[in-house]
Design a protein around this motif. Structure first.
Motif, PDB file in Angstrom:
ATOM      1  N   THR A 378       0.852  -1.181   0.000  1.00  0.00           N
ATOM      2  CA  THR A 378       0.000   0.000   0.000  1.00  0.00           C
ATOM      3  C   THR A 378       0.892   1.236   0.000  1.00  0.00           C
ATOM      4  N   ASP A 379       0.269   2.390  -0.062  1.00  0.00           N
ATOM      5  CA  ASP A 379       1.034   3.642  -0.093  1.00  0.00           C
ATOM      6  C   ASP A 379       0.150   4.743   0.473  1.00  0.00           C
ATOM      7  N   SER A 380       0.377   5.087   1.742  1.00  0.00           N
ATOM      8  CA  SER A 380      -0.471   6.098   2.375  1.00  0.00           C
ATOM      9  C   SER A 380       0.341   6.897   3.378  1.00  0.00           C
ATOM     10  N   PRO A 381      -0.002   8.167   3.581  1.00  0.00           N
ATOM     11  CA  PRO A 381       0.735   9.013   4.534  1.00  0.00           C
ATOM     12  C   PRO A 381       0.688   8.421   5.936  1.00  0.00           C
ATOM     13  N   THR A 382       1.746   8.643   6.709  1.00  0.00           N
ATOM     14  CA  THR A 382       1.807   8.082   8.055  1.00  0.00           C
ATOM     15  C   THR A 382       2.691   8.943   8.936  1.00  0.00           C
ATOM     16  N   GLU A 383       2.735   8.612  10.220  1.00  0.00           N
ATOM     17  CA  GLU A 383       3.643   9.245  11.164  1.00  0.00           C
ATOM     18  C   GLU A 383       4.888   8.369  11.302  1.00  0.00           C
ATOM     19  N   VAL A 384       6.019   8.995  11.614  1.00  0.00           N
ATOM     20  CA  VAL A 384       7.263   8.244  11.780  1.00  0.00           C
ATOM     21  C   VAL A 384       7.305   7.646  13.177  1.00  0.00           C
ATOM     22  N   THR A 385       7.332   6.321  13.249  1.00  0.00           N
ATOM     23  CA  THR A 385       7.444   5.608  14.523  1.00  0.00           C
ATOM     24  C   THR A 385       8.473   4.482  14.362  1.00  0.00           C
ATOM     25  N   GLN A 386       8.963   3.976  15.497  1.00  0.00           N
ATOM     26  CA  GLN A 386      10.012   2.963  15.476  1.00  0.00           C
ATOM     27  C   GLN A 386       9.531   1.662  14.849  1.00  0.00           C
ATOM     28  N   ASN A 387       8.373   1.182  15.303  1.00  0.00           N
ATOM     29  CA  ASN A 387       7.806  -0.069  14.782  1.00  0.00           C
ATOM     30  C   ASN A 387       6.341   0.167  14.436  1.00  0.00           C
ATOM     31  N   PRO A 388       6.060   0.697  13.246  1.00  0.00           N
ATOM     32  CA  PRO A 388       4.675   1.022  12.878  1.00  0.00           C
ATOM     33  C   PRO A 388       3.798  -0.218  12.781  1.00  0.00           C
ATOM     34  N   LEU A 389       2.540  -0.060  13.145  1.00  0.00           N
ATOM     35  CA  LEU A 389       1.573  -1.149  13.067  1.00  0.00           C
ATOM     36  C   LEU A 389       0.905  -1.173  11.699  1.00  0.00           C
ATOM     37  N   PRO A 390       0.713  -2.352  11.108  1.00  0.00           N
ATOM     38  CA  PRO A 390      -0.046  -2.433   9.857  1.00  0.00           C
ATOM     39  C   PRO A 390      -1.528  -2.170  10.143  1.00  0.00           C
ATOM     40  N   LYS A 391      -2.146  -1.308   9.361  1.00  0.00           N
ATOM     41  CA  LYS A 391      -3.561  -0.983   9.584  1.00  0.00           C
ATOM     42  C   LYS A 391      -4.438  -2.086   9.000  1.00  0.00           C
ATOM     43  N   GLU A 392      -5.470  -2.427   9.741  1.00  0.00           N
ATOM     44  CA  GLU A 392      -6.346  -3.527   9.331  1.00  0.00           C
ATOM     45  C   GLU A 392      -7.023  -3.251   7.993  1.00  0.00           C
ATOM     46  N   ASP A 393      -7.417  -1.994   7.746  1.00  0.00           N
ATOM     47  CA  ASP A 393      -8.081  -1.705   6.468  1.00  0.00           C
ATOM     48  C   ASP A 393      -7.132  -1.907   5.286  1.00  0.00           C
ATOM     49  N   GLU A 394      -5.841  -1.675   5.485  1.00  0.00           N
ATOM     50  CA  GLU A 394      -4.879  -1.890   4.404  1.00  0.00           C
ATOM     51  C   GLU A 394      -4.624  -3.382   4.182  1.00  0.00           C
ATOM     52  N   VAL A 395      -4.612  -4.166   5.272  1.00  0.00           N
ATOM     53  CA  VAL A 395      -4.494  -5.619   5.141  1.00  0.00           C
ATOM     54  C   VAL A 395      -5.687  -6.157   4.361  1.00  0.00           C
ATOM     55  N   GLN A 396      -6.886  -5.675   4.681  1.00  0.00           N
ATOM     56  CA  GLN A 396      -8.095  -6.117   3.997  1.00  0.00           C
ATOM     57  C   GLN A 396      -8.088  -5.713   2.527  1.00  0.00           C
ATOM     58  N   TRP A 397      -7.541  -4.510   2.248  1.00  0.00           N
ATOM     59  CA  TRP A 397      -7.474  -4.052   0.851  1.00  0.00           C
ATOM     60  C   TRP A 397      -6.575  -4.977   0.030  1.00  0.00           C
ATOM     61  N   ILE A 398      -5.427  -5.357   0.585  1.00  0.00           N
ATOM     62  CA  ILE A 398      -4.527  -6.266  -0.131  1.00  0.00           C
ATOM     63  C   ILE A 398      -5.216  -7.603  -0.383  1.00  0.00           C
ATOM     64  N   LEU A 399      -5.901  -8.155   0.626  1.00  0.00           N
ATOM     65  CA  LEU A 399      -6.608  -9.434   0.460  1.00  0.00           C
ATOM     66  C   LEU A 399      -7.675  -9.329  -0.623  1.00  0.00           C
ATOM     67  N   GLU A 400      -8.376  -8.211  -0.634  1.00  0.00           N
ATOM     68  CA  GLU A 400      -9.429  -8.015  -1.635  1.00  0.00           C
ATOM     69  C   GLU A 400      -8.845  -7.951  -3.045  1.00  0.00           C
ATOM     70  N   GLU A 401      -7.739  -7.236  -3.215  1.00  0.00           N
ATOM     71  CA  GLU A 401      -7.115  -7.131  -4.531  1.00  0.00           C
ATOM     72  C   GLU A 401      -6.551  -8.475  -4.984  1.00  0.00           C
ATOM     73  N   VAL A 402      -5.969  -9.224  -4.044  1.00  0.00           N
ATOM     74  CA  VAL A 402      -5.437 -10.542  -4.372  1.00  0.00           C
ATOM     75  C   VAL A 402      -6.545 -11.473  -4.845  1.00  0.00           C
ATOM     76  N   SER A 403      -7.701 -11.387  -4.191  1.00  0.00           N
ATOM     77  CA  SER A 403      -8.807 -12.282  -4.543  1.00  0.00           C
ATOM     78  C   SER A 403      -9.300 -12.075  -5.962  1.00  0.00           C
ATOM     79  N   HIS A 404      -9.124 -10.875  -6.504  1.00  0.00           N
ATOM     80  CA  HIS A 404      -9.575 -10.592  -7.869  1.00  0.00           C
ATOM     81  C   HIS A 404      -8.802 -11.400  -8.907  1.00  0.00           C
ATOM     82  N   TYR A 405      -7.589 -11.826  -8.571  1.00  0.00           N
ATOM     83  CA  TYR A 405      -6.740 -12.507  -9.532  1.00  0.00           C
ATOM     84  C   TYR A 405      -6.650 -14.011  -9.309  1.00  0.00           C
ATOM     85  N   LEU A 406      -7.248 -14.497  -8.232  1.00  0.00           N
ATOM     86  CA  LEU A 406      -7.106 -15.918  -7.921  1.00  0.00           C
ATOM     87  C   LEU A 406      -8.368 -16.708  -8.264  1.00  0.00           C
TER      88      LEU A 406
END
Length: 638
Positions: A378-406
């Protein structure tokens, strides 16, 4: 006994006996193969005097004599012992002035340290956390020219984008050449669902090949519908008309980063992880001339001086620039890129997939990596932190896009996500540009009024070119006197000499390793796998006889943990699980399960007391949450 020996061992035995040290060969057979093999060569050379003496004694064995000479060169790297972290810290505390002090142990920082050291400069590098602890371990794992830049170069007739692609394609070839065990070619498929797209994609792939010139990898090619489904069986069949396949590089990013740091140390650099810069020091003219450092593991503080300081801290660039001058404008525009790891049945083992046009116009990769499947980014603005957390909506977006091709047979489930992480890409603005809000397209080198050099932006593929330009600028600004020119395009990373794609066979034969483990060690350490194998790790079963795994379904073994501590500056459990092995990136749950044993081994090596062991467990468990582990899992495992 002789019928069990390879030809090289028989020749070694003959030569050793001729020198009167036959016992060395017998010891080779009776104890550890690799260690005594090297010892036998040394005893043999001592007994015979020199290579010319060997040639006189064995006039018809010139080839063997040459082999010994070549082996001696390889052995120097294979058996080199890295200075301990304590030795590195003592160097930093010795009070001598370095030519350069590099702050930041990511790809750019370690690449710059290697470049400076191989030019004969006296260089030190410090990293607040661990090598590759930030963005450099959280990439898409590709070594590529950039198909997106190519599209812009062609569609917009943009010469600057064209130069970016050509430079990256050149660096891709260098990358694969100097680190053959950590990087390789990977075919990537572009599935086509409309007939008119075939010539469009075909021309694009051929232009990508053309821009690489003589440094191109395998040529791109077209696959019919049936062949595309044969190569990528999980692909959605409906309306598929064919596919284009092009080649790019892939690598193990964190291990590549560690290899750069260790290779820089091999060439004389002083490198120290878990060493934080508290402040910058300045001379009478107000120019930056060093830093106040803190060992984050012990709390010790001291000052180190250098003719020049280089800021290579990636997303944390502005923090060091503010130490230089509080009025310095912020130049980093951090962008978050999330990746997820799925089981290996989501993709073939030797074919990736690229979706060049997702639902919102972003590009997504779907690639085999380290036995699993990586999808992102993904590619979205964020704050600089030591160990950033993956956002659930972005994880879901990747899964949704992957499903279109499988295929419909592959049910894409959230529960299949074995790990997920967020990396911060440090997009930068040039403070000297007329429009300071516009982002630079590649990387930027800035020299402040107080002569702090900052290198920021860029990508993994071009780290070497960025390092070269940075050292060139440092030589100019600080009037340094290198003894050599830049030749990092020819400097093989430690473990590359003597590596071959079939060396795993000898590892299996010599040590009694499982084939998967031997493959993994060869592809993670190169010829240094022999050093890993020299560390005792006997099993309690008849086969394999070597290599106790720290996680049942992954090839990481206990001797790697000891090697990471002894030779690769691993100081914490997270260092081992995330960046010496890649278990935390491949399966957060498996990493949690292996954590107690990893801490136990490290405690033996580093003499941790009970309190430190508890601290390591808590910190590692918290880190694994940022790698996609459910928070309640750390509570139930505590």
């Amino acid at each position: 006994m002789w019928r069990h020996l390879s030809r090289s061992k028989k020749m070694l035995a003959t030569a050793t006996l001729a020198g009167g040290v036959g016992t060395a060969y017998y010891a080779y057979e009776q104890s550890h193969p690799r260690n005594v093999y090297l010892s036998a060569l040394k005893h043999q050379e001592k007994a015979m005097g020199s290579l010319s003496t060997i040639q006189k004694l064995m006039p018809r064995s010139v080839a063997f004599a040459e082999a010994i000479q070549q082996q001696q060169q390889l052995d120097k790297e294979d058996t080199w012992q890295a200075p301990s972290r304590e030795e590195m810290l003592n160097r930093l505390k010795a009070g001598k002035q370095y030519d350069l002090l590099i702050v930041g142990g990511g790809a750019t920082g370690t690449g710059t340290a290697l470049d400076a050291a191989t030019r004969g400069l006296n260089v030190a590098l410090v990293e607040r956390d661990d090598f590759a602890s930030g963005t450099s371990s959280r990439s898409t794992k590709l070594v590529h020219g950039g198909v997106r830049y190519l599209q812009k170069a062609i569609m917009e007739l943009d010469y600057e984008q064209y130069k970016l692609v050509v430079e990256a394609l050149h660096e891709r070839k260098v990358f694969l050449d100097i680190a053959p065990y950590l990087s390789s070619q990977l075919p990537i498929m572009l599935p086509v669902y409309k007939w008119w797209q075939i010539p469009y994609y075909w021309v694009g792939c051929k232009m990508y090949d053309l821009f690489a010139g003589r440094e191109a990898l395998e040529s791109s090619y077209f696959l019919t519908r049936s062949k595309a489904l044969e190569a990528f069986p999980m692909l959605k069949k409906d309306e598929l008309v064919g596919a284009l396949v092009y080649y790019d590089g892939q690598h193990n990013d964190a291990r590549m980063n560690v290899a750069l740091a260790i290779t820089a140390a091999y060439h004389g650099a002083t490198v120290a992880n878990h060493c934080e810069v508290l402040d910058l020091t300045k001379n009478e003219q107000g120019h930056v001339d060093g830093a106040v450092l803190k060992d984050t593991l012990t709390g010790d503080q001291w000052t180190v001086k250098a003719k020049g300081v280089i800021n290579a801290t990636g997303p944390f660039t502005d923090g060091l620039r503010k130490m230089d001058d509080k009025t310095n404008a912020e130049i980093v525009a951090p962008s978050s890129g999330v990746h997820i790891i799925l089981p290996n049945y989501y993709s073939p083992r030797n074919m990736g997939l690229l979706d060049p046009a997702t639902s919102d116009g972003r590009v997504i990769f779907f690639l085999p990596w380290q036995g699993n499947t990586i999808a992102g980014t993904t590619d979205s603005p964020t704050e600089v932190t030591q160990n950033p957390l993956p956002k659930e909506d972005e994880v879901q977006w990747i899964l949704e896009e992957v499903s279109h091709y499988l295929s419909a047979d592959v049910k894409v489930r959230r529960s299949d996500v074995l790990a997920a992480w967020s990396g911060i890409r440090p997009l930068v603005r040039d403070p000297h540009a007329k429009n300071t809000q516009s982002l630079v397209r590649n990387h930027m080198i800035n020299v402040s009024e107080n002569k702090l050099i900052t290198i920021a932006g860029g990508k993994w593929t071009t780290y070497r070119a960025m390092a070269m330009e940075t050292v060139d600028k440092a030589i100019e600004v600080f009037d340094l006197k290198p003894t050599d020119v830049c030749h990092t395009d020819k400097v093989m990373l430690l473990g590359s000499k003597g590596y071959s794609s079939t060396m795993f066979i000898r590892l299996v034969q010599e040590f009694g390793m499982d084939t998967e483990v031997a493959h993994h060690l060869g592809n993670s350490y190169g010829s240094r796998a022999w050093v890993v194998g020299s560390i005792a790790d006997p099993t309690t079963v008849s086969w394999p006889t070597y290599g106790n795994r720290i996680a049942p379904n992954y090839p990481y073994v206990e001797s790697e943990v000891r090697y990471a501590v002894r030779q690769e500056y691993a100081c914490t459990a997270v260092d081992v699980l995330a960046r010496r092995t890649r278990l935390a990136f491949l399966n957060a749950e498996a990493a949690l399960q292996s954590l107690p044993r990893v801490i136990e081994i490290m405690s033996e090596e580093l003499k941790w007391d009970k309190a430190r062991q508890v601290e390591e467990y808590e910190k590692a468990a918290s880190f694994l949450v940022t790698m996609g582990l459910a928070a309640n899992r750390t509570e139930s495992s505590a």
